[in-house]
Motif scaffolding. Structure first.
Motif, PDB file in Angstrom:
ATOM      1  N   TRP A  62       0.687  -1.241  -0.171  1.00 43.99           N
ATOM      2  CA  TRP A  62       0.186   0.089   0.010  1.00 43.99           C
ATOM      3  C   TRP A  62       0.935   1.281   0.051  1.00 43.99           C
ATOM      4  O   TRP A  62       1.802   1.365   0.826  1.00 43.99           O
ATOM      5  CB  TRP A  62      -0.806   0.006   1.314  1.00 43.99           C
ATOM      6  CG  TRP A  62      -2.033  -0.870   1.295  1.00 43.99           C
ATOM      7  CD1 TRP A  62      -2.023  -2.420   1.281  1.00 43.99           C
ATOM      8  CD2 TRP A  62      -3.200  -0.685   0.979  1.00 43.99           C
ATOM      9  NE1 TRP A  62      -3.206  -2.791   0.934  1.00 43.99           N
ATOM     10  CE2 TRP A  62      -4.315  -1.773   1.050  1.00 43.99           C
ATOM     11  CE3 TRP A  62      -4.177   0.753   0.874  1.00 43.99           C
ATOM     12  CZ2 TRP A  62      -5.605  -1.733   0.645  1.00 43.99           C
ATOM     13  CZ3 TRP A  62      -5.644   0.461   0.340  1.00 43.99           C
ATOM     14  CH2 TRP A  62      -6.010  -0.587   0.566  1.00 43.99           C
ATOM     15  N   SER A  63       0.459   2.294  -1.007  1.00 45.30           N
ATOM     16  CA  SER A  63       1.290   3.483  -0.884  1.00 45.30           C
ATOM     17  C   SER A  63       0.746   4.399   0.022  1.00 45.30           C
ATOM     18  O   SER A  63      -0.472   4.155   0.880  1.00 45.30           O
ATOM     19  CB  SER A  63       1.307   4.065  -2.381  1.00 45.30           C
ATOM     20  OG  SER A  63       0.041   4.311  -2.936  1.00 45.30           O
ATOM     21  N   ARG A  64       1.498   5.645   0.244  1.00 40.80           N
ATOM     22  CA  ARG A  64       0.767   6.590   1.268  1.00 40.80           C
ATOM     23  C   ARG A  64      -0.523   7.361   0.481  1.00 40.80           C
ATOM     24  O   ARG A  64      -1.327   7.656   1.483  1.00 40.80           O
ATOM     25  CB  ARG A  64       1.755   7.763   1.438  1.00 40.80           C
ATOM     26  CG  ARG A  64       1.522   8.661   2.349  1.00 40.80           C
ATOM     27  CD  ARG A  64       2.632   9.616   2.822  1.00 40.80           C
ATOM     28  NE  ARG A  64       2.349  10.926   3.703  1.00 40.80           N
ATOM     29  CZ  ARG A  64       2.684  10.596   5.087  1.00 40.80           C
ATOM     30  NH1 ARG A  64       2.907   9.391   5.600  1.00 40.80           N
ATOM     31  NH2 ARG A  64       2.089  11.457   5.854  1.00 40.80           N
ATOM     32  N   ARG A  69      -6.368   7.914   0.839  1.00 42.89           N
ATOM     33  CA  ARG A  69      -7.646   7.781   0.291  1.00 42.89           C
ATOM     34  C   ARG A  69      -8.486   7.053   0.867  1.00 42.89           C
ATOM     35  O   ARG A  69      -9.749   7.277   1.174  1.00 42.89           O
ATOM     36  CB  ARG A  69      -7.659   7.356  -1.318  1.00 42.89           C
ATOM     37  CG  ARG A  69      -8.878   7.408  -2.052  1.00 42.89           C
ATOM     38  CD  ARG A  69      -8.614   6.924  -3.328  1.00 42.89           C
ATOM     39  NE  ARG A  69      -7.619   7.781  -4.115  1.00 42.89           N
ATOM     40  CZ  ARG A  69      -6.557   7.149  -4.660  1.00 42.89           C
ATOM     41  NH1 ARG A  69      -6.097   5.836  -4.370  1.00 42.89           N
ATOM     42  NH2 ARG A  69      -5.417   7.819  -5.318  1.00 42.89           N
ATOM     43  N   LEU A  70      -7.806   5.820   1.596  1.00 44.53           N
ATOM     44  CA  LEU A  70      -8.799   4.972   2.383  1.00 44.53           C
ATOM     45  C   LEU A  70      -9.381   5.486   3.435  1.00 44.53           C
ATOM     46  O   LEU A  70     -10.450   5.216   3.973  1.00 44.53           O
ATOM     47  CB  LEU A  70      -8.169   3.568   2.645  1.00 44.53           C
ATOM     48  CG  LEU A  70      -8.769   2.514   3.582  1.00 44.53           C
ATOM     49  CD1 LEU A  70      -9.863   2.015   2.833  1.00 44.53           C
ATOM     50  CD2 LEU A  70      -7.451   1.537   3.746  1.00 44.53           C
ATOM     51  N   ARG A  98      -6.495  -3.575   5.790  1.00 46.19           N
ATOM     52  CA  ARG A  98      -5.641  -2.433   5.826  1.00 46.19           C
ATOM     53  C   ARG A  98      -6.136  -1.447   6.706  1.00 46.19           C
ATOM     54  O   ARG A  98      -5.046  -0.859   7.463  1.00 46.19           O
ATOM     55  CB  ARG A  98      -5.404  -1.557   4.340  1.00 46.19           C
ATOM     56  CG  ARG A  98      -4.307  -0.508   4.488  1.00 46.19           C
ATOM     57  CD  ARG A  98      -3.126  -1.204   4.622  1.00 46.19           C
ATOM     58  NE  ARG A  98      -2.035   0.059   4.491  1.00 46.19           N
ATOM     59  CZ  ARG A  98      -0.731  -0.162   4.958  1.00 46.19           C
ATOM     60  NH1 ARG A  98      -0.182  -1.361   5.384  1.00 46.19           N
ATOM     61  NH2 ARG A  98       0.162   0.998   4.653  1.00 46.19           N
ATOM     62  N   TYR A  99      -7.363  -1.051   6.827  1.00 40.75           N
ATOM     63  CA  TYR A  99      -7.822  -0.279   7.661  1.00 40.75           C
ATOM     64  C   TYR A  99      -7.792  -0.702   9.084  1.00 40.75           C
ATOM     65  O   TYR A  99      -7.360   0.370  10.191  1.00 40.75           O
ATOM     66  CB  TYR A  99      -9.421   0.143   7.381  1.00 40.75           C
ATOM     67  CG  TYR A  99      -9.956   1.215   8.299  1.00 40.75           C
ATOM     68  CD1 TYR A  99      -9.645   2.630   8.015  1.00 40.75           C
ATOM     69  CD2 TYR A  99     -10.957   0.718   9.088  1.00 40.75           C
ATOM     70  CE1 TYR A  99     -10.507   3.553   8.788  1.00 40.75           C
ATOM     71  CE2 TYR A  99     -11.645   1.759   9.990  1.00 40.75           C
ATOM     72  CZ  TYR A  99     -11.284   3.119   9.843  1.00 40.75           C
ATOM     73  OH  TYR A  99     -11.918   4.013  10.625  1.00 40.75           O
ATOM     74  N   GLN A 100      -7.920  -1.788   9.485  1.00 42.60           N
ATOM     75  CA  GLN A 100      -7.688  -2.152  10.880  1.00 42.60           C
ATOM     76  C   GLN A 100      -6.085  -2.296  11.021  1.00 42.60           C
ATOM     77  O   GLN A 100      -6.008  -1.812  12.414  1.00 42.60           O
ATOM     78  CB  GLN A 100      -8.001  -3.703  10.982  1.00 42.60           C
ATOM     79  CG  GLN A 100      -9.663  -3.963  10.593  1.00 42.60           C
ATOM     80  CD  GLN A 100     -10.237  -5.456  10.812  1.00 42.60           C
ATOM     81  OE1 GLN A 100      -9.221  -6.289  10.633  1.00 42.60           O
ATOM     82  NE2 GLN A 100     -11.254  -5.481  10.924  1.00 42.60           N
TER      83      GLN A 100
END
Length: 555
Positions: A62-64, A69-70, A98-100
């Motif tokens: 995952w990029s910054r 955006r997420l 990824r959010y967790q």
């Protein structure tokens, strides 16, 4: 017999079978694809492809920008991962995980548990926490990497693999093979027929591939107006002579009339057709007219039947007799004659003395002669001489000799003039209105200006003895009079839904007389003028209110 529950971790063999099945059946026949995998359902197969095997899935780090955006989309649309996934460019499971992970990292940084090894060590710790414990079933195996194949596969896996190979190797089923075979046979049959037609055409024989309809002619293949000869030998000598005669007649007719179709028909055929059409039109009009006549006759018969069925009309007895009717007619005729005579006799004696005729006098005599004779059943009572009192003429009006005539002045004095009822009512209304206005002026200023009044008035709380003790005698008297006036207004002019408490001994204050009120108003005006005018009076009152705090009565 062991019972297997479909699901569980995916293997490399199952992933390869799934890729090959999707390459053959596409992305819409998931039930057919799942039939190749004994331990997976159609829903699990679809989820495995959409969450892991699809080549469009991005599996890089995952990029910054993607993290920002997420987080922004998760704040706008919380828990809507299926909506967020296509915007970010990842799957819903990847977005959730990824959010967790980002939340775990932020929590670890805030709590100060970040190790010296940096975020990598912390992430490793978080992954360690989320690992499955022994005996626990993975709730989302479709999003995890495949398990490596064992060296020796089970019999069930071998059987599944062999069946999948056999089915996937057959790119065409039985039905497809049969269709191809039928198509090849049909193509060969068509080519054979085409080759045969070409050979027959070269030999001078034209074979039609379509069926000719009735009463149709193919001018390329058939001969128009062909007369087929009879079977056997036929003598044509007679035909030659007949053909020559027909040709001569045809040439003569062509020279005379021309080659027109109507020349071959009856010359009067068109006239006959028009005459026949006119006759048919006349017959239709006649039939329509006869139908209308029959309908009218039937309607008349029905009306007569309805009239005969009606009951006899019963009228009430006449209110005027025949003799009275004759009398009315005779009087009407007399009126008409009088009008004619009045119009014609513009000069001379209207009674007919100058003209010599009967005139109006004769008509009046005739009319009076028909009147009934008087009965004379009444009596006249004359006053006695003692009842009549002699009157003396004291006025300057001269006395008239005739006793029956009375002077005009006396008649006017003795006559009783009656006033008009409408005028009298108008005067009464004006008087009542003026009286109401005077009564309104006698009331307090609060009632005159229709100012708001309290709904509940307690006479014991309007002014208390303790308050009266603090006031000088003049102010105490003014306060008592003011309270009495408030109670009096509440008693005389009640407010809807209003209440007056502790007012058993209270009495109403009588209205001021007009003269007393004028004196009071004049005294107040003089006091205001003494203080310097209205503005100075208001300033003095406001200054007094600032010094002494008053409470409005009733509040």
């Amino acid at each position: 017999m062991p019972v297997y529950i479909k699901g569980g971790v995916w293997t490399n063999v199952e992933d390869e079978i799934l890729r090959a099945a999707i390459a053959k059946y596409g992305l819409n026949q998931w039930a057919r694809v799942s039939s190749l995998l004994a331990r997976k359902t159609a829903k699990q197969v679809k989820a495995r492809w959409n969450e892991w095997l699809d080549p469009a899935i991005k599996k890089l780090e995952w990029s910054r920008e993607e993290d920002e955006r997420l987080l922004h989309l998760a704040k706008l649309m919380p828990t809507q991962w299926r909506t967020i996934a296509p915007i970010v460019g990842r799957t819903a499971t990847q977005c959730l995980e990824r959010y967790q992970k980002l939340l775990d990292d932020a929590e670890a940084i805030e709590s100060g548990e970040l190790s010296l090894s940096g975020p990598g060590g912390e992430a490793y710790a978080a992954d360690q926490i989320r690992k499955l414990r022994p005996g626990e079933i993975d709730p989302d195996p479709e999003t995890k990497p495949a398990r490596p194949d064992a060296i020796d596969m089970d019999e069930d896996e071998k059987e599944m693999l062999s069946e999948a190979r056999a089915r996937l190797a057959n790119t065409q089923g039985k039905k497809a093979k049969r269709k191809d075979r039928e198509r090849l046979l049909e193509e060969g049959r068509r080519l054979a027929i085409l080759q045969k037609r070409r050979e027959l055409k070269q030999a001078g024989i034209n074979v039609k591939l379509f069926k000719k309809n009735r009463n149709e002619m193919d001018y390329n293949a058939d001969i128009p107006f062909e007369h087929k000869p009879a079977v056997g030998f036929f003598d044509t000598t007679g035909e030659l002579a007949e053909n020559s005669a027909d040709k001569a007649r045809f040439d003569a007719r062509t020279r005379e009339y021309g080659t027109r179709r109507k020349d071959t028909e009856d010359p009067n055929a068109s006239h006959k057709r028009r005459q026949q059409q006119r006759d048919e039109g006349k017959e239709a009009e006649e039939a329509e007219r006869q139908a209308i006549i029959r309908a009218e006759r039937l309607q008349k018969v029905q009306e007569q039947e309805q009239i005969s069925k009606r009951r006899k009309l019963s009228l009430p007895a006449p209110q005027v007799s025949a003799r009275e009717v004759d009398e009315i007619i005779r009087i009407g005729k007399m009126d008409a004659q009088l009008e004619e005579i009045a119009e014609g006799e513009e000069e001379g004696d209207i009674f007919g003395s100058s003209s010599g005729g009967g005139g109006i006098a004769e008509l009046l005599k005739t009319g009076f002669s028909n009147l009934p004779k008087p009965k004379n059943d009444f009596e006249l009572v004359a006053p006695e001489e003692d009842d009549v009192e002699p009157t003396t003429n004291t006025s300057k009006t001269p006395v008239v000799a005739d006793d029956d005539e009375v002077p005009l002045e006396t008649q006017l004095e003795e006559a009783e003039l009656e006033e008009d009822a409408g005028e009298r009512e108008r005067k009464i209304r004006e008087i009542n209105k003026k009286e109401e206005y005077r009564a309104l002026l006698r009331r307090s200023t609060v009632l005159q200006r229709n100012l708001p009044r309290p709904l509940i008035i307690d006479t014991t709380k309007l002014i208390t003895p303790a308050v009266l003790a603090t006031l000088d005698p003049i102010q105490a008297a003014i306060a008592r009079e003011y309270c009495a006036l408030v109670v009096s207004d509440a008693l005389k002019y009640k407010i809807p839904n209003g209440r007056l408490l502790n007012a058993k001994d209270s009495k109403t204050v009588p209205d001021l007389e007009d003269a007393a009120k004028k004196r009071a108003v004049k005294t107040i005006a003089d006091e205001v003028a003494r203080l310097g005018g209205h503005d100075e009076f208001v300033e003095a009152c406001m200054a007094r209110l600032d010094e002494v705090k008053y409470t409005l009565p009733g509040l």
